[in-house]
Design a protein around this motif. Structure first.
Motif, PDB file in Angstrom:
ATOM      1  N   ALA A  93       0.829  -1.205   0.000  1.00 15.32           N
ATOM      2  CA  ALA A  93       0.000   0.000   0.000  1.00 15.32           C
ATOM      3  C   ALA A  93       0.862   1.253   0.000  1.00 15.32           C
ATOM      4  O   ALA A  93       0.535   2.248  -0.654  1.00 15.32           O
ATOM      5  CB  ALA A  93      -0.925  -0.001   1.215  1.00 15.32           C
ATOM      6  N   ALA A  94       1.982   1.214   0.743  1.00 20.22           N
ATOM      7  CA  ALA A  94       2.871   2.377   0.809  1.00 20.22           C
ATOM      8  C   ALA A  94       3.461   2.693  -0.563  1.00 20.22           C
ATOM      9  O   ALA A  94       3.456   3.856  -0.997  1.00 20.22           O
ATOM     10  CB  ALA A  94       3.988   2.120   1.817  1.00 20.22           C
ATOM     11  N   PHE A  95       3.957   1.677  -1.249  1.00 19.70           N
ATOM     12  CA  PHE A  95       4.510   1.899  -2.586  1.00 19.70           C
ATOM     13  C   PHE A  95       3.436   2.391  -3.548  1.00 19.70           C
ATOM     14  O   PHE A  95       3.636   3.361  -4.287  1.00 19.70           O
ATOM     15  CB  PHE A  95       5.120   0.607  -3.138  1.00 19.70           C
ATOM     16  N   ARG A  96       2.292   1.721  -3.541  1.00 20.53           N
ATOM     17  CA  ARG A  96       1.227   2.067  -4.481  1.00 20.53           C
ATOM     18  C   ARG A  96       0.727   3.492  -4.262  1.00 20.53           C
ATOM     19  O   ARG A  96       0.587   4.269  -5.213  1.00 20.53           O
ATOM     20  CB  ARG A  96       0.069   1.083  -4.329  1.00 20.53           C
ATOM     21  N   GLU A  97       0.498   3.860  -3.013  1.00 19.76           N
ATOM     22  CA  GLU A  97      -0.005   5.194  -2.710  1.00 19.76           C
ATOM     23  C   GLU A  97       1.028   6.272  -3.021  1.00 19.76           C
ATOM     24  O   GLU A  97       0.705   7.309  -3.619  1.00 19.76           O
ATOM     25  CB  GLU A  97      -0.400   5.264  -1.238  1.00 19.76           C
ATOM     26  N   GLY A  98       2.275   6.041  -2.606  1.00 23.85           N
ATOM     27  CA  GLY A  98       3.317   7.044  -2.833  1.00 23.85           C
ATOM     28  C   GLY A  98       3.568   7.305  -4.300  1.00 23.85           C
ATOM     29  O   GLY A  98       3.639   8.466  -4.741  1.00 23.85           O
ATOM     30  N   VAL A  99       3.679   6.246  -5.089  1.00 16.54           N
ATOM     31  CA  VAL A  99       3.929   6.394  -6.528  1.00 16.54           C
ATOM     32  C   VAL A  99       2.718   7.006  -7.228  1.00 16.54           C
ATOM     33  O   VAL A  99       2.859   7.872  -8.102  1.00 16.54           O
ATOM     34  CB  VAL A  99       4.295   5.034  -7.155  1.00 16.54           C
ATOM     35  N   ALA A 100       1.519   6.576  -6.847  1.00 14.94           N
ATOM     36  CA  ALA A 100       0.307   7.108  -7.479  1.00 14.94           C
ATOM     37  C   ALA A 100       0.194   8.615  -7.261  1.00 14.94           C
ATOM     38  O   ALA A 100      -0.111   9.368  -8.195  1.00 14.94           O
ATOM     39  CB  ALA A 100      -0.927   6.402  -6.916  1.00 14.94           C
ATOM     40  N   ASN A 101       0.447   9.074  -6.050  1.00 11.48           N
ATOM     41  CA  ASN A 101       0.361  10.508  -5.768  1.00 11.48           C
ATOM     42  C   ASN A 101       1.438  11.294  -6.505  1.00 11.48           C
ATOM     43  O   ASN A 101       1.206  12.427  -6.952  1.00 11.48           O
ATOM     44  CB  ASN A 101       0.452  10.754  -4.263  1.00 11.48           C
ATOM     45  N   PHE A 102       2.620  10.694  -6.647  1.00 13.22           N
ATOM     46  CA  PHE A 102       3.678  11.350  -7.418  1.00 13.22           C
ATOM     47  C   PHE A 102       3.276  11.486  -8.878  1.00 13.22           C
ATOM     48  O   PHE A 102       3.460  12.542  -9.494  1.00 13.22           O
ATOM     49  CB  PHE A 102       4.985  10.572  -7.317  1.00 13.22           C
ATOM     50  N   PHE A 103       2.713  10.433  -9.455  1.00 15.31           N
ATOM     51  CA  PHE A 103       2.290  10.481 -10.853  1.00 15.31           C
ATOM     52  C   PHE A 103       1.217  11.546 -11.068  1.00 15.31           C
ATOM     53  O   PHE A 103       1.207  12.242 -12.082  1.00 15.31           O
ATOM     54  CB  PHE A 103       1.762   9.119 -11.301  1.00 15.31           C
TER      55      PHE A 103
END
Length: 206
Positions: A93-103
């Motif tokens: 969840a941490a990877f998915r959320e962090g990358v999604a918000n960056f994109f």
């Protein structure tokens, strides 16, 4: 960033204020026109400083763009760091959320939009490809510390590996955004999470 309560030397504080003002002015101009139509004189006038001051601080138009791009790399670290803090124990969840918000932020950034719009801009493209060393180094070092000093508690060597991989892959999506319908954050999470999960599992066994 200085720790709370620490005093920032005047010259350092003044320089940070200058850079923030100039980069903010550059961002404003990029919302109005393409990067190819923006000069250092335009940025200086919008920031309320002399063109010589701009040259002294950034060296060139390319140096100004690089400084702006460094902030974009910092955004990646900030998003992932925040996601790690907000998803304790859940690596995926941490990877998915962090990358999604960056994109999401990157797609809305005016410099990125300028890069992707109209004719090819070799100077901007080089910043995140051939000349991306400073961006990758700064973001990787900061992100490595986030993995070391969070609940992940990875070693410096382990953190460097995951930080370098995440930064390089995430930044590579800037010139070639994910295609419609592609879950790039989910894919990156599925790819990178097992490494961190193995670190956590090994620590439990000790």
């Amino acid at each position: 960033m200085p720790r709370p309560g620490t005093r920032i030397p005047y010259q350092e504080a003044a320089r940070e204020l200058l850079r923030a003002s100039v980069l903010g002015a550059m961002r404003e101009l990029l919302t109005e026109r393409d990067w190819s139509k923006i000069t250092l004189g335009d940025v200086a006038a919008r920031a309320g400083v002399s063109r010589q001051t701009l040259y002294n601080e950034f060296g060139s138009r390319s140096g100004l763009a690089q400084s702006y791009a460094l902030r974009l790399a910092d955004d990646l670290v900030d998003h992932v760091d925040t996601a790690i803090t907000g998803n304790v124990g859940d690596v995926r969840a941490a990877f998915r959320e962090g990358v999604a918000n960056f994109f999401i932020d990157a797609a809305a950034d005016p410099l990125v939009r300028s890069l992707l719009a109209g004719e090819v801009k070799p100077d901007l493209l080089r910043l995140i490809t051939l000349d991306a060393g400073p961006l990758l180094d700064q973001a990787s070092k900061r992100l490595s510390l986030a993995f070391q000093h969070s609940w992940v508690a990875a070693t410096a060597a382990e953190s460097d590996i995951i930080a370098h991989a995440l930064v390089r892959i995430a930044m590579s999506y800037i010139p070639t955004p994910p295609s419609p319908g592609q879950d790039a954050p989910g894919e990156l999470s599925a790819l990178l999470s097992p490494y961190v999960e193995a670190i956590l599992a090994a620590r439990i066994k000790r």
